[in-house]
Design a protein around this motif. Structure first.
Motif, PDB file in Angstrom:
ATOM      1  N   ALA A  24       4.848   8.634  -5.461  1.00  0.00           N
ATOM      2  CA  ALA A  24       3.524   8.630  -4.840  1.00  0.00           C
ATOM      3  C   ALA A  24       3.431   9.766  -3.836  1.00  0.00           C
ATOM      4  O   ALA A  24       4.416  10.123  -3.183  1.00  0.00           O
ATOM      5  N   ILE A  28       3.976   4.432   0.117  1.00  0.00           N
ATOM      6  CA  ILE A  28       3.621   3.284  -0.707  1.00  0.00           C
ATOM      7  C   ILE A  28       3.286   2.065   0.149  1.00  0.00           C
ATOM      8  O   ILE A  28       2.660   1.124  -0.333  1.00  0.00           O
ATOM      9  N   PHE A  31      -0.439   0.925   0.446  1.00  0.00           N
ATOM     10  CA  PHE A  31      -1.132   0.226  -0.639  1.00  0.00           C
ATOM     11  C   PHE A  31      -0.943  -1.287  -0.546  1.00  0.00           C
ATOM     12  O   PHE A  31       0.063  -1.770  -0.038  1.00  0.00           O
ATOM     13  N   MET A  34       1.701  -2.148  -5.850  1.00  0.00           N
ATOM     14  CA  MET A  34       1.926  -1.152  -6.884  1.00  0.00           C
ATOM     15  C   MET A  34       2.325  -1.883  -8.158  1.00  0.00           C
ATOM     16  O   MET A  34       2.947  -2.947  -8.101  1.00  0.00           O
ATOM     17  N   SER A  53       2.979  -4.918  -0.989  1.00  0.00           N
ATOM     18  CA  SER A  53       3.443  -4.210   0.205  1.00  0.00           C
ATOM     19  C   SER A  53       4.453  -5.046   0.981  1.00  0.00           C
ATOM     20  O   SER A  53       5.281  -4.496   1.706  1.00  0.00           O
ATOM     21  N   CYS A  95       1.923   3.747 -13.944  1.00  0.00           N
ATOM     22  CA  CYS A  95       2.042   3.261 -12.576  1.00  0.00           C
ATOM     23  C   CYS A  95       0.640   3.231 -11.963  1.00  0.00           C
ATOM     24  O   CYS A  95      -0.162   4.150 -12.198  1.00  0.00           O
ATOM     25  N   ALA A  97      -1.522   2.138  -8.207  1.00  0.00           N
ATOM     26  CA  ALA A  97      -1.516   1.696  -6.809  1.00  0.00           C
ATOM     27  C   ALA A  97      -2.925   1.274  -6.435  1.00  0.00           C
ATOM     28  O   ALA A  97      -3.893   1.894  -6.891  1.00  0.00           O
ATOM     29  N   GLU A 107      -8.186   2.378  -6.427  1.00  0.00           N
ATOM     30  CA  GLU A 107      -6.976   2.338  -7.235  1.00  0.00           C
ATOM     31  C   GLU A 107      -6.699   3.723  -7.783  1.00  0.00           C
ATOM     32  O   GLU A 107      -7.623   4.512  -8.006  1.00  0.00           O
TER      33      GLU A 107
END
Length: 119
Positions: A24, A28, A31, A34, A53, A95, A97, A107
Protein backbone atom coordinates in the motif's frame (compact mmCIF):
# COMPACT_ATOMS: atom_id res chain seq x y z
CA UNK A 1 -5.12 8.52 -4.08
CA UNK A 2 -3.95 5.18 -2.72
CA UNK A 3 -2.10 2.60 -4.75
CA UNK A 4 -2.22 -1.10 -3.99
CA UNK A 5 0.22 -3.37 -5.78
CA UNK A 6 -0.07 -7.14 -5.55
CA UNK A 7 2.76 -9.56 -6.20
CA UNK A 8 3.70 -13.15 -5.56
CA UNK A 9 1.39 -14.96 -7.93
CA UNK A 10 2.54 -17.70 -10.23
CA UNK A 11 2.20 -21.31 -11.27
CA UNK A 12 2.31 -24.00 -8.58
CA UNK A 13 1.40 -27.65 -8.36
CA UNK A 14 -1.52 -28.82 -6.28
CA UNK A 15 -0.49 -29.12 -2.65
CA UNK A 16 2.06 -26.35 -2.97
CA UNK A 17 2.22 -22.92 -1.39
CA UNK A 18 2.41 -19.31 -2.45
CA UNK A 19 2.56 -16.06 -0.54
CA UNK A 20 0.87 -13.05 -2.05
CA UNK A 21 1.86 -9.55 -1.04
CA UNK A 22 -0.05 -6.31 -1.27
CA UNK A 23 1.96 -3.11 -0.97
CA UNK A 24 0.00 0.00 0.00
CA UNK A 25 1.16 3.52 -0.75
CA UNK A 26 0.16 4.67 2.71
CA UNK A 27 -0.27 3.26 6.18
CA UNK A 28 -2.56 0.25 6.25
CA UNK A 29 -3.62 1.40 9.69
CA UNK A 30 -5.54 4.22 7.97
CA UNK A 31 -8.01 1.72 6.54
CA UNK A 32 -10.98 0.05 8.20
CA UNK A 33 -9.93 -3.21 6.66
CA UNK A 34 -7.95 -4.87 3.93
CA UNK A 35 -9.21 -7.74 1.86
CA UNK A 36 -8.14 -10.40 -0.58
CA UNK A 37 -10.58 -11.27 -3.33
CA UNK A 38 -10.25 -13.66 -6.22
CA UNK A 39 -11.92 -14.08 -9.56
CA UNK A 40 -11.75 -17.24 -11.61
CA UNK A 41 -12.60 -17.25 -15.32
CA UNK A 42 -16.34 -17.07 -15.85
CA UNK A 43 -17.06 -16.59 -12.16
CA UNK A 44 -17.89 -13.67 -9.94
CA UNK A 45 -15.28 -12.07 -7.77
CA UNK A 46 -15.37 -13.58 -4.30
CA UNK A 47 -14.05 -12.48 -0.93
CA UNK A 48 -11.30 -14.79 0.30
CA UNK A 49 -9.87 -13.16 3.43
CA UNK A 50 -10.26 -10.07 5.56
CA UNK A 51 -8.04 -8.34 8.09
CA UNK A 52 -9.35 -5.37 10.01
CA UNK A 53 -7.38 -2.45 11.39
CA UNK A 54 -7.67 -4.14 14.78
CA UNK A 55 -6.12 -7.31 13.47
CA UNK A 56 -9.23 -9.47 13.32
CA UNK A 57 -9.29 -11.93 10.44
CA UNK A 58 -11.98 -13.80 8.59
CA UNK A 59 -11.92 -16.34 5.77
CA UNK A 60 -14.14 -17.86 3.17
CA UNK A 61 -15.12 -21.41 4.08
CA UNK A 62 -13.33 -22.71 1.00
CA UNK A 63 -9.93 -21.52 2.28
CA UNK A 64 -10.23 -21.86 6.05
CA UNK A 65 -7.33 -23.77 7.50
CA UNK A 66 -5.27 -23.33 4.33
CA UNK A 67 -4.90 -19.55 3.88
CA UNK A 68 -3.65 -17.00 6.37
CA UNK A 69 -3.93 -13.22 6.03
CA UNK A 70 -1.55 -10.95 7.92
CA UNK A 71 -0.42 -7.36 7.93
CA UNK A 72 2.79 -5.49 8.60
CA UNK A 73 2.01 -1.92 9.59
CA UNK A 74 5.66 -0.88 9.53
CA UNK A 75 6.00 -1.91 5.89
CA UNK A 76 2.46 -1.03 4.76
CA UNK A 77 2.07 -4.57 3.54
CA UNK A 78 -0.63 -7.21 3.69
CA UNK A 79 0.08 -10.83 2.92
CA UNK A 80 -1.90 -13.91 1.99
CA UNK A 81 -0.12 -17.15 2.77
CA UNK A 82 -1.72 -19.91 0.74
CA UNK A 83 -0.95 -23.52 1.59
CA UNK A 84 -2.28 -26.84 0.33
CA UNK A 85 -3.32 -25.17 -2.89
CA UNK A 86 -5.94 -26.82 -5.07
CA UNK A 87 -6.69 -26.38 -8.77
CA UNK A 88 -9.93 -24.63 -7.79
CA UNK A 89 -7.83 -21.89 -6.17
CA UNK A 90 -6.78 -20.81 -9.65
CA UNK A 91 -7.84 -17.20 -10.11
CA UNK A 92 -6.68 -13.63 -10.28
CA UNK A 93 -6.22 -12.43 -6.71
CA UNK A 94 -6.94 -8.83 -5.83
CA UNK A 95 -6.16 -6.71 -2.80
CA UNK A 96 -8.68 -4.14 -1.61
CA UNK A 97 -8.60 -1.49 1.09
CA UNK A 98 -11.54 0.46 2.40
CA UNK A 99 -12.25 3.17 4.89
CA UNK A 100 -14.22 6.29 5.61
CA UNK A 101 -12.92 9.74 4.77
CA UNK A 102 -14.26 13.25 5.14
CA UNK A 103 -16.24 12.79 1.92
CA UNK A 104 -17.63 9.40 2.81
CA UNK A 105 -16.66 5.77 2.34
CA UNK A 106 -13.97 4.82 -0.12
CA UNK A 107 -12.26 1.75 -1.46
CA UNK A 108 -9.19 1.03 -3.52
CA UNK A 109 -8.24 -2.01 -5.57
CA UNK A 110 -5.01 -3.39 -6.81
CA UNK A 111 -4.47 -4.62 -10.35
CA UNK A 112 -4.44 -8.30 -9.40
CA UNK A 113 -1.98 -11.15 -9.56
CA UNK A 114 -2.57 -14.46 -11.31
CA UNK A 115 -2.41 -17.70 -9.34
CA UNK A 116 -2.53 -20.93 -11.30
CA UNK A 117 -2.60 -24.30 -9.56
CA UNK A 118 -1.96 -27.33 -11.73
CA UNK A 119 -3.30 -30.76 -10.90
Amino acid sequence: QVQLVESGGGLVQAGGSLRLSCAASRSIGDFNGMYWYRQAPGKQRELVATITSGGSTNYADSVKGRFTVSGDNAKNMVYLQMNSLKPEDTAVYYCKADGTGWSGPYEYWGQGTQVTVSS
